[in-house]
Design an enzyme around this catalytic site. Structure first.
Site, PDB file in Angstrom:
ATOM      1  CB  SER A  49     -82.911 141.122  65.108  1.00 60.21           C
ATOM      2  OG  SER A  49     -84.064 140.678  65.971  1.00 60.21           O
ATOM      3  CB  THR A  50     -78.137 141.964  63.806  1.00 64.59           C
ATOM      4  OG1 THR A  50     -77.571 140.783  64.509  1.00 64.59           O
ATOM      5  CG2 THR A  50     -78.790 142.902  64.661  1.00 64.59           C
TER       6      THR A  50
END
Length: 203
Positions: free
Chosen positions: A12-13
């Site tokens: 996600s990041t």
């Protein structure tokens, strides 16, 4: 042309590590050069590596994922991508965390695609039902709180003493509701509502 095995990894990041997913794909013998990695949110599918992978895969190929949520953030999006890959692209999917989500032929009368589709539909139904149950519990909780006298939203503005003088002047047509509201520092609609409510309270 011989079918190819591809892998897809999403974190996600940029701070998150993809090692756990890469190790799982390596153990499944997915060639490292066939692994596509995105370090972006799953809120949509505007992911460059995922798009490139979708252009690359061909009918008969296999796409390997560590877990089903790598395809999207909810089951509606996951189902959409699942159908696109398996029905339109005619590519098999293998989800390592969930062996039943494997669309390859099982060698029995039922194909892997049928079983995997069924499992995914059930998962989607369970997820949707849980969301509806949460919303229902929230509604019931709010209703119960209202019965106990709990108020929601912003607290109502207290009516200042000056309002009563201005209200009398307004009723005597000595001042407009707009001018009265300006002097009180409130909206005209608020002044009129206070005036209506004061009449209701008197009655």
């Amino acid at each position: 042309m011989k079918p190819t095995i591809y892998g897809y990894v999403r974190v996600s990041t940029k701070e998150q590590c993809e090692d756990r997913q890469l190790i799982a794909l390596q153990e499944f013998s997915v060639p490292r050069e066939n692994v596509y990695i995105d370090k972006l949110s799953g809120k949509d599918f505007n992911r460059p590596r995922y798009k490139r992978l979708m252009r690359k895969i061909r009918p008969g190929d296999t796409l390997v994922l560590k877990s089903i949520d790598r395809l999207g953030r909810n089951y509606e999006e996951i189902l959409k991508q699942w159908r696109y890959i398996t029905k339109e692209k005619r590519v098999d999917i293998v989800v390592l965390d969930m062996p039943l989500l494997d669309t390859r032929q099982t060698g029995q009368s039922l194909t892997g695609t049928f079983v995997a589709d069924l499992v995914l539909q059930i998962l989607s139904y369970v997820a949707q039902t849980e969301r509806e149950n949460i919303r229902q519990r929230q509604k019931e909780g709010i209703a119960a709180a209202k019965l106990r006298g709990v108020r929601f939203g912003r607290p109502r503005k207290e009516i200042p003493e000056m309002f009563w003088k201005l209200k009398t002047e307004w009723e005597n047509q000595e001042i407009t509701s707009r001018k009265a509201a300006e002097q009180l520092g409130i909206a005209q609609d608020t002044f009129l509502r206070w005036a209506r409510e004061s009449l209701t309270n008197v009655n």
